[in-house]
Design an enzyme around this catalytic site. Structure first.
Site, short mmCIF file in Angstrom:
data_model
loop_
_atom_site.label_atom_id
_atom_site.label_comp_id
_atom_site.label_asym_id
_atom_site.label_seq_id
_atom_site.Cartn_x
_atom_site.Cartn_y
_atom_site.Cartn_z
N ARG A 162 -2.44 -8.90 5.46
CA ARG A 162 -0.94 -8.85 4.89
C ARG A 162 -0.34 -7.57 4.37
O ARG A 162 0.72 -7.27 4.59
CB ARG A 162 -1.39 -9.52 3.37
CG ARG A 162 -0.25 -10.58 2.54
CD ARG A 162 0.37 -10.03 2.21
NE ARG A 162 -0.60 -8.98 0.73
CZ ARG A 162 -0.87 -8.12 -0.13
NH1 ARG A 162 0.49 -7.30 0.01
NH2 ARG A 162 -1.13 -7.74 -0.97
N ASP A 163 -1.33 -6.79 3.66
CA ASP A 163 -0.70 -5.64 3.34
C ASP A 163 -0.59 -4.75 3.95
O ASP A 163 0.04 -3.56 3.91
CB ASP A 163 -1.81 -4.78 1.64
CG ASP A 163 -0.63 -4.03 1.12
OD1 ASP A 163 -0.39 -3.44 1.45
OD2 ASP A 163 -1.32 -3.68 -0.37
N HIS A 166 3.00 -3.73 5.89
CA HIS A 166 3.81 -2.59 5.18
C HIS A 166 3.55 -1.34 6.43
O HIS A 166 4.92 -1.08 6.04
CB HIS A 166 3.34 -2.37 3.82
CG HIS A 166 3.96 -3.31 3.04
ND1 HIS A 166 5.05 -3.30 2.77
CD2 HIS A 166 2.84 -4.33 2.14
CE1 HIS A 166 5.73 -4.37 1.46
NE2 HIS A 166 4.18 -4.68 1.26
N SER A 211 0.35 -1.51 -7.71
CA SER A 211 1.06 -1.47 -6.61
C SER A 211 1.39 -0.06 -6.11
O SER A 211 2.40 -0.07 -5.56
CB SER A 211 2.10 -2.34 -6.93
OG SER A 211 1.88 -3.46 -7.02
N HIS A 264 -6.40 -4.64 -7.53
CA HIS A 264 -5.91 -4.56 -6.07
C HIS A 264 -5.31 -2.46 -6.62
O HIS A 264 -4.64 -2.81 -7.35
CB HIS A 264 -4.90 -5.19 -5.74
CG HIS A 264 -4.03 -5.31 -4.52
ND1 HIS A 264 -3.68 -5.36 -3.14
CD2 HIS A 264 -3.14 -4.20 -4.28
CE1 HIS A 264 -3.66 -4.61 -2.70
NE2 HIS A 264 -2.68 -4.02 -3.48
N HIS A 282 -3.62 1.33 -4.87
CA HIS A 282 -2.77 1.88 -3.85
C HIS A 282 -3.48 3.66 -4.17
O HIS A 282 -3.82 3.87 -5.45
CB HIS A 282 -1.75 1.75 -4.04
CG HIS A 282 -0.78 0.54 -3.21
ND1 HIS A 282 -0.85 0.64 -1.67
CD2 HIS A 282 -0.69 -0.61 -3.61
CE1 HIS A 282 -1.07 -0.54 -1.62
NE2 HIS A 282 -0.60 -1.52 -2.66
#
Lengths: 339, 295
Positions: free
Chosen positions: A12-13, A16, A167, A194, A196
């Protein structure tokens, strides 16, 4: 020993990082490996969720439903997860077919201040007996109290857990501790995090979240995801084991997938270059980086400046159209100052 | 000329903005401002302005069917389905500002006259109302286009509880409206809420996928003509950037700054709905010659 649930959002991520071009074979081979490694939940689909494939965000090579059904064929014990952002994906067009095809966990996602846009989606998912996780994005933009208030709404709609997303990769461990603690204290449902890695804090932040009471961590293999990437699944698993937590997974099996599968389909290694560091400093959505690079090249503007300006304007995930607009404005400004 | 009587259902921000616009109209007068909530601030304000109010919503019209000829419905999609049944039987001309997808879809610059022969007029959505005229102009310029996409951003503060709970309906109704008016094979609509302070203006980006390089001069001319026509009833419509062509797509960014009647200026998304609804109601009123006769 406390067991932490590791969610796998590589498909999913990672979308990108693939510029939304995962092939059927990428998904098939990764899903099969995840199943055999004992991954509990594997999330698939467009990077911004079901229904987000668009000129605005980036078009997927295959449809969300194709990704869902390809992955589903490989899964037996691993649960399939999907993510959707109301305003992009709808219950009728996206959630109903994905759940019909086998999705068992749905991450219903919104900007951190807009929880009431998720009500119908969360209610729908929980009403048919599937698991709904409420996801708050861009959590660096809101206080612990503010996040708790939003999370409580989602809990009220029927979410069985709340996932806080950093995010923009803009948070430091003490921010994460404060936010996860506030939610842990004020909610009855489990809390997740989650990360980054724009400021190089992804693993440290994930560990801080667990130590503050998070029950689950959303990760990607090798950190393969938007911007500077995510908290790498194999690393946080190893780190958690070393810190005395159980995960039910074997870090060596994960390393095998990281080196044997992900390293082979990666477009390029995930690294924190200047643009990605600037995105973390600016506090803008990690997925903006490649678009800012393209707009910067086209209009002769430093992509870092574009990201900093987007940060000043508090542009949120989904507003990709502002990137080009800001690039054009900065180019104009640059031309005027030269005169 | 005698003014035509209107009732406004829904006493939130949109209803109150409609009230301000109706009170200024030389063709319309508000005879009933009704909702459900007893502690509505909108009701209190309307009462102060000397407007007849009710908390019985559509039942107030049922009790006194002669009170109005036109009904603005600014409640929510679900409620409009019920209101339309009742008001339809009473022969009321309805302007539906919810994304119910029920009535005849109207975008004043494209089908105002045709709309007047229908009884339940749906204003689609704010994204649809502000962007369909431009999507239509793009389609006229490049008839072979197979895909049109709209990404809208609005200020969080301008999205009330109904907008939020109706977000799926918004997406589906906007897409349906784009497909209906342009005839394009496939459309997509997306909505972002942005909580920045000061609040952002309504911002619409239209993308059109086209295989052949289009004549951007013609597109520009058509788009500018749309701005001029829309300004007649929504003065705050303007182009932010484009139209530009790159990598097989035309991009056009537009924005709507509200009139600031009751709603703040950043709420152009709501202003365009109330402007369009009042524009249709005025046209209807002119045709009925103030006597409530059918046009």
């Amino acid at each position: 020993m406390k067991e932490i649930l590791i969610i796998d959002s590589t498909l999913r991520d990672g979308s990108h990082a693939m510029r939304h071009h995962f092939t059927a074979e990428n998904v098939r081979s990764y899903a099969a490996a995840a199943e055999s490694a004992g991954v509990k939940v594997l999330v698939v689909g467009h990077g911004n969720g079901l229904g987000a494939s668009s000129l605005q965000i980036g078009k997927s090579l295959l449809s969300d439903m194709e990704y869902v059904s390809i992955a589903m064929k490989e899964l037996k014990n691993t649960k399939l997860g999907v993510l959707t952002v109301p305003g992009f994906g709808t219950v009728k067009d996206d959630l109903e077919p994905a759940i019909k095809a086998g999705a068992e966990v749905v991450f219903v996602t919104c900007h951190c201040t807009e929880a009431d846009t998720t009500q119908k989606h969360i209610e729908y998912v929980s009403s048919i007996g599937k698991e709904a996780i409420g996801v708050l994005m861009m959590t660096h933009m809101l206080s612990p109290e503010g996040l708790l208030e939003q999370a409580q709404k989602m809990q009220g709609y029927g979410a069985s857990g709340i996932l806080l997303m950093d995010s923009a990769g803009a948070s430091l461990p003490h921010d994460v501790t404060a936010k996860v603690s506030a939610l842990k204290k004020g909610l009855n449902v489990k809390v997740g995090f989650h990360a980054h890695n724009n400021l190089g804090m992804a693993v440290a932040n994930a560990l801080a979240a667990v130590e503050a009471g998070a029950a689950f961590i959303d990760t990607t293999m090798r950190g393969y995801g938007a911007g500077a990437g995510n908290c790498p699944m194999e690393i946080i698993t190893a780190v958690l084991h070393k810190s005395g937590y159980a995960t039910g997974m074997d870090e060596f099996a994960l390393m095998g997938i990281s080196d044997g599968i992900v390293a082979k389909f990666m477009k390029k290694p995930i690294e924190i270059d200047g643009v990605r560091l600037a995105s973390g400093l600016a506090g803008v959505f990690s997925g903006f980086c490649p678009i800012a690079e393209r707009a910067g090249a086209r209009f002769g503007v430093d992509p870092k400046e574009i990201l900093m300006e987007l940060g000043r304007r508090k542009i949120v995930a989904g507003q990709e159209d502002y990137i080009t607009e800001v690039a054009i404005e900065l180019a104009k400004r640059k031309k005027e100052t030269k005169k | 000329m005698e003014k035509v009587k209107v009732a406004i259902l829904g006493t939130g921000n949109i209803g109150t903005d409609l009230l301000v616009k109706v009170m200024r109209s030389s063709h319309l007068e508000c005879s009933l401002f009704a909702g459900r909530s007893k502690d509505s601030q909108g009701i209190a304000r309307a009462r102060e302005m000397g407007i007849s109010t009710s908390t019985d919503s559509v039942d107030a019209i049922l009790r006194d069917p002669g009170c109005c000829d036109i009904v603005f419905d600014s409640t929510n999609a679900e409620s409009h389905l019920k209101h339309a049944l009742v008001l339809g039987k009473l022969g009321k001309f309805m302007l539906d500002l919810t994304p119910s997808k029920l009535g005849f879809m109207c975008v004043p610059i494209l089908n105002l006259k045709e709309s007047l022969s229908h009884q339940d007029i749906n204003l689609i959505t704010c994204g649809g109302q502000s962007s369909i005229p431009f999507a239509h102009a793009l389609m006229v310029s490049c008839p072979k286009t197979e895909y049109i996409e709209l990404a809208s951003s609005i200020a969080s503060k301008s999205a009330g509880p109904s907008t939020r709970i109706n977000i799926d309906e918004y997406v589906l109704a906007t897409r349906k409206g784009i497909e209906h008016f342009t005839g394009v094979k496939r459309a997509k609509a997306m909505l972002n809420l942005n909580p920045a302070e000061p609040p952002i203006n309504m911002h619409n980006t239209l993308y059109m996928e086209t295989k052949d390089e289009p004549d951007i001069g013609t597109i520009r001319k058509n788009v500018l003509a749309v701005v001029e026509q829309m300004k007649r009833y929504t003065p705050g419509v303007h182009i932010v950037a484009g139209p530009v062509y790159e990598e097989g797509r035309v991009t056009l960014i537009t924005s709507v700054i509200g009139a600031g009647d009751f709603l703040p200026k950043y709420a152009g998304n709501l202003d365009i709905m109330t402007c369009a609804a009042v524009a249709v109601a005025e046209e209807y009123a002119k045709r009925t010659d103030g006597k409530g006769a059918k046009p």
